[in-house]
Design a protein around this motif. Structure first.
Motif, mmCIF file in Angstrom:
data_model
loop_
_atom_site.group_PDB
_atom_site.id
_atom_site.type_symbol
_atom_site.label_atom_id
_atom_site.label_comp_id
_atom_site.label_asym_id
_atom_site.label_seq_id
_atom_site.Cartn_x
_atom_site.Cartn_y
_atom_site.Cartn_z
ATOM 1 N N GLU A 101 -10.568 4.232 2.458
ATOM 2 C CA GLU A 101 -10.083 4.576 1.272
ATOM 3 C C GLU A 101 -11.005 5.641 0.855
ATOM 4 O OE1 GLU A 101 -10.293 1.242 -1.495
ATOM 5 O OE2 GLU A 101 -9.310 2.186 -3.101
ATOM 6 N N VAL A 119 0.951 -1.326 -0.159
ATOM 7 C CA VAL A 119 -0.034 -0.162 -0.132
ATOM 8 C C VAL A 119 0.821 1.358 -0.130
ATOM 9 C CG1 VAL A 119 -1.742 1.250 1.133
ATOM 10 C CG2 VAL A 119 -1.748 -1.238 1.314
ATOM 11 N N CYS A 161 -1.768 1.093 -9.055
ATOM 12 C CA CYS A 161 -3.168 0.699 -8.858
ATOM 13 C C CYS A 161 -3.918 0.493 -10.402
ATOM 14 C CB CYS A 161 -3.737 2.098 -8.170
ATOM 15 S SG CYS A 161 -5.429 2.053 -8.307
ATOM 16 N N CYS A 217 -7.366 3.954 -4.288
ATOM 17 C CA CYS A 217 -5.928 3.697 -4.135
ATOM 18 C C CYS A 217 -5.092 4.525 -3.375
ATOM 19 C CB CYS A 217 -5.175 3.267 -5.354
ATOM 20 S SG CYS A 217 -5.841 1.929 -6.283
ATOM 21 N N ARG A 239 0.052 3.203 -5.304
ATOM 22 C CA ARG A 239 -0.804 3.416 -4.078
ATOM 23 C C ARG A 239 -0.073 4.016 -3.292
ATOM 24 N NH1 ARG A 239 -2.415 -1.546 -6.148
ATOM 25 N NH2 ARG A 239 -4.764 -2.192 -5.776
#
Length: 437
Positions: free
Chosen positions: A405, A332, A375, A409, A382
């Protein structure tokens, strides 16, 4: 005393029991009732959909409040997951997702039935099996209602979120939400307890039957077996109060090794993680903070399909573990001090709380982790903002982790813990933390 013979007990349904001391007893056994099957076969009352009709027509809603999220089920209309946050002197910010927003099948018709069919016809009950779910160890029949058209899910090419609402009979319930679970990415199961279904024999709540066995001594045997009398005397002795253990006799916790007390343990139904015990000494406490700030001790959290791993000053990962396919992991965000400092020039890295005595203390720090996996929706890496908050708790080493979120992303990872309370005041102008002196 013997039971009056009736439905459960017949004089000829008995066995002779002999103890090890050769004592003999005649024991009447309960008959296994078979009335339920007959009742189900002869049932000609309302269908499950018709029984639930009042719930859909009244526009009633049920709520479940967890430590971060609140779940709202407005029956036959939508399922919403939301969090409200009020900053001092500002308007309320609401973070929300719809987990299902439109009935995919008419709730008043039966599954497998087209919407044109009337409620009276019930092809569902002629199907082989009513679906069941394991609820607290008991396979329980449920009536499913499908809801789709929820908030788009970026992890599934912007497909809408969807849910199955499982209505379960419970005679004392008030349409409570028993559980909400994400069974696969952005697909949810919501279990509702309702008394409305209990009028249908196929959905009826059944406690496991427990029936007595009555025993009568035969000529030449005592009223109670000798061993049973001895056992009852021992049980009476056990009920006597224990003496209190003196403090000096308690086992010492000082010898425990650091690694043995710091194993992550999943607790409860929310994103909760215990990383220690109340017996940890100050030295171990400092050691935990050092390991956390060096990135060698990571926090894990999350429930449902996705779990999260946060290693301070290193990365944030989102992952799913499967017995057959192994571990699926998404990066992430990764840490770059330079990128974070650049980000902090435009964003508040620290937010403050005004104490009653007029002094300020740091309430939360925010850190930027960019350069995650690319993403599909945006063709960009991300990124995640990690918000570290002080949260007092009865367990001094509990950690709550949740992920939001707000944009495709682009994530927010909330990390709240009493551990963070100890280091927030060390934050510099960029929100970077250090071991307290």
């Amino acid at each position: 005393s013997q039971p009056t013979t009736g439905v459960l007990y017949k004089e000829d349904n008995y066995i002779i029991m002999t103890t090890v001391d050769k004592e003999k007893y005649k024991c009447l056994l309960p008959l296994i009732a078979s009335g339920n099957e007959e009742e189900e076969k002869d049932y000609k009352g309302p269908t499950p959909g018709e029984l639930l009709e009042p719930l859909f027509k009244q526009s009633s809603c049920s709520y479940r409040i967890e430590s971060y999220w609140t779940y709202e089920v407005c029956h036959g209309k939508h399922i919403r997951q939301y969090h409200e946050e009020k900053e001092t002197g500002q308007k309320i910010n609401i973070q929300e997702y719809y987990l299902g927003n439109m009935i995919m099948k008419n709730p008043l018709s039966e599954p497998g039935e087209s919407q044109e069919l009337s409620c009276g016809s019930d092809p569902f009950l002629s199907l082989t099996q009513i679906p069941t779910k394991n609820i607290e160890g008991q396979m329980t029949p449920y009536y499913p209602v499908e809801l789709g058209n929820g908030t788009p899910c970026s992890l599934r090419q912007n497909l809408p979120r969807s849910s199955t609402v499982m209505y379960i009979c419970h005679p004392e319930a008030k349409h409570e939400i028993l559980s909400v679970a994400e069974v696969t990415t952005c697909e949810y199961e919501v279990v509702i307890l309702t008394p409305l279904l209990c009028n249908h024999p196929k959905y009826r709540f059944r406690a496991s039957p427990v029936n007595d066995i009555f025993c009568q001594s035969l000529p030449g045997s005592p009223l109670k077996p000798h061993n049973l009398e001895q056992l009852e005397k021992q049980q009476e002795m056990l009920k006597m109060p224990f003496r209190r253990v003196k403090e000096e006799e308690m086992p010492s916790t000082k010898e425990e090794k650091f690694s043995s007390i710091h194993k992550p343990v999943a607790v409860g139904s929310h994103q909760l993680l215990t990383v220690g015990t109340t017996h940890i000494s100050k030295l171990t406490d400092e050691q935990l903070i050092k390991e956390f700030l060096s990135g060698s001790y990571c926090f894990h959290g999350g429930v449902g399909w996705w779990k999260y791993e946060f290693c301070y000053g290193k990365y944030v990962h989102q992952y799913h573990e499967d017995k057959e396919t192994g571990k699926t992991s998404v990066v992430v965000g990764t840490w770059s001090k330079e990128e974070h400092i650049e980000w902090s020039r435009k964003n508040a890295a620290r937010t403050f709380y005004l104490r009653e005595d007029g002094t300020q203390t740091v309430r939360m720090v925010s850190h930027f982790y960019g350069n995650g996996d690319v993403c599909d929706l945006t063709d960009k890496p991300r990124q995640v903002t990690v918000k570290l908050k002080c949260k007092e708790s009865d367990s001094p080493h509990a950690v709550t982790i949740y992920m939001l979120e707000p944009h495709s992303c682009q994530y927010i990872l909330g990390v709240e813990s009493p551990v963070i309370c100890k280091i927030l005041d060390t934050a510099d102008e960029y929100g970077l933390l250090s071991v307290p002196s």
